[in-house]
Design a protein around this motif. Sequence first.
Motif, short mmCIF file in Angstrom:
data_model
loop_
_atom_site.label_atom_id
_atom_site.label_comp_id
_atom_site.label_asym_id
_atom_site.label_seq_id
_atom_site.Cartn_x
_atom_site.Cartn_y
_atom_site.Cartn_z
N ALA A 1 20.69 39.81 69.95
CA ALA A 1 21.26 38.89 68.99
C ALA A 1 22.77 39.08 68.84
O ALA A 1 23.49 38.13 68.49
CB ALA A 1 20.58 39.05 67.63
N VAL A 2 23.25 40.29 69.09
CA VAL A 2 24.68 40.56 68.91
C VAL A 2 25.44 40.62 70.24
O VAL A 2 26.67 40.69 70.25
CB VAL A 2 24.92 41.87 68.13
CG1 VAL A 2 24.30 41.81 66.75
CG2 VAL A 2 24.37 43.06 68.90
N ARG A 3 24.71 40.57 71.35
CA ARG A 3 25.38 40.69 72.65
C ARG A 3 26.45 39.62 72.87
O ARG A 3 27.55 39.93 73.32
CB ARG A 3 24.33 40.65 73.77
CG ARG A 3 24.83 41.23 75.09
CD ARG A 3 23.77 41.08 76.18
NE ARG A 3 22.54 41.78 75.84
CZ ARG A 3 22.33 43.05 76.09
NH1 ARG A 3 23.26 43.77 76.66
NH2 ARG A 3 21.18 43.62 75.76
N PRO A 4 26.19 38.32 72.54
CA PRO A 4 27.25 37.31 72.72
C PRO A 4 28.49 37.57 71.87
O PRO A 4 29.62 37.32 72.30
CB PRO A 4 26.55 36.01 72.30
CG PRO A 4 25.10 36.27 72.49
CD PRO A 4 24.92 37.72 72.14
N LEU A 5 28.29 38.11 70.65
CA LEU A 5 29.42 38.42 69.79
C LEU A 5 30.28 39.51 70.39
O LEU A 5 31.52 39.43 70.39
CB LEU A 5 28.93 38.85 68.40
CG LEU A 5 30.01 39.34 67.43
CD1 LEU A 5 31.02 38.24 67.16
CD2 LEU A 5 29.37 39.82 66.12
N ILE A 6 29.64 40.55 70.94
CA ILE A 6 30.39 41.64 71.57
C ILE A 6 31.17 41.11 72.77
O ILE A 6 32.32 41.50 73.00
CB ILE A 6 29.43 42.77 72.01
CG1 ILE A 6 28.63 43.30 70.82
CG2 ILE A 6 30.22 43.90 72.66
CD1 ILE A 6 29.48 43.81 69.68
N LEU A 7 30.58 40.20 73.52
CA LEU A 7 31.26 39.60 74.67
C LEU A 7 32.52 38.86 74.22
O LEU A 7 33.59 39.00 74.83
CB LEU A 7 30.32 38.64 75.40
CG LEU A 7 30.91 37.85 76.58
CD1 LEU A 7 31.42 38.80 77.66
CD2 LEU A 7 29.85 36.91 77.15
N ILE A 8 32.41 38.10 73.14
CA ILE A 8 33.57 37.36 72.62
C ILE A 8 34.67 38.33 72.18
O ILE A 8 35.86 38.12 72.46
CB ILE A 8 33.14 36.46 71.44
CG1 ILE A 8 32.25 35.33 71.95
CG2 ILE A 8 34.37 35.89 70.73
CD1 ILE A 8 31.60 34.53 70.84
N LEU A 9 34.29 39.41 71.50
CA LEU A 9 35.27 40.39 71.04
C LEU A 9 35.97 41.08 72.21
O LEU A 9 37.18 41.35 72.16
CB LEU A 9 34.59 41.43 70.14
CG LEU A 9 34.09 40.92 68.78
CD1 LEU A 9 33.29 42.01 68.07
CD2 LEU A 9 35.26 40.47 67.92
#
Length: 257
Positions: A103-111
């Motif tokens: 669930a948080v993998r896309p957010l980490i990618l954006i960061l």
Amino acid sequence: MEIFETALGWLVAAAFLAGLVDAVVGGGGLIQIPALFAAQPGVAPATLFGTNKFASVFGTANAAWRYARRVEMPWRTILPAAIAAFALSYAGAAAVAWLPKDAVRPLILILLIFSAVYTLLKKDFGQLHRPAHSGRRELAYAVLLGGVIGFYDGFFGPGTGSFLIFLFIRFFGFDFLHASAGSKVVNVATNLAALAYFLPAGHIIAALAVGMAVANVAGSITGTWLALKHGSGFIRIVFLVVVGVLIVKFAWDTFAG
């Protein structure tokens, strides 16, 4: 026995390279964890992660000590950050039970992409050491940063050292050298917090862990020497390379999965 010795030789080499990279900008887990999973496919993941943390904590502690001997360490910032990181890493580990990592993998990618683009476009980013805070504000920011990073390391982990370096530069005005030095102290705290869980639970392969720890320390000696010799410009280049690799890995895990 021969298979074990072959696996140990492969993992010792991987641990040396991981220690070298980690001492400069973090990201040693990108090398060491896949190597463990490839060499020990039948072992439980928790045991492999515990073995990785055992090896890493010695290399990271050695790097922190070597930086402290040569660099004026911003202790008023990094010690509160390290304490908060240690405490919140437990909360991060507990969060795995109710928040899926995917669930948080896309957010980490954006960061990660933001960190890379920001560093590339802002040419003077991390080139000068100009601490931006003092007093209570410095303490508050340090605790907040350490808490967030500690939670992330306990919950997910990859790229913790690189995120720390970026945040130390962006929010505290450090240069790459001081940010890298400070990140090692915080990383030691989060690694110790993880070991506080893994060791009592028996999640470690002792023979591999000790051999990899020695190699990780040797790598960290080499990496710290390179960083101290070549300074912030060198660390900036390695930082961008490691963040680039992290972006590719997270993009693959997010979209190919």
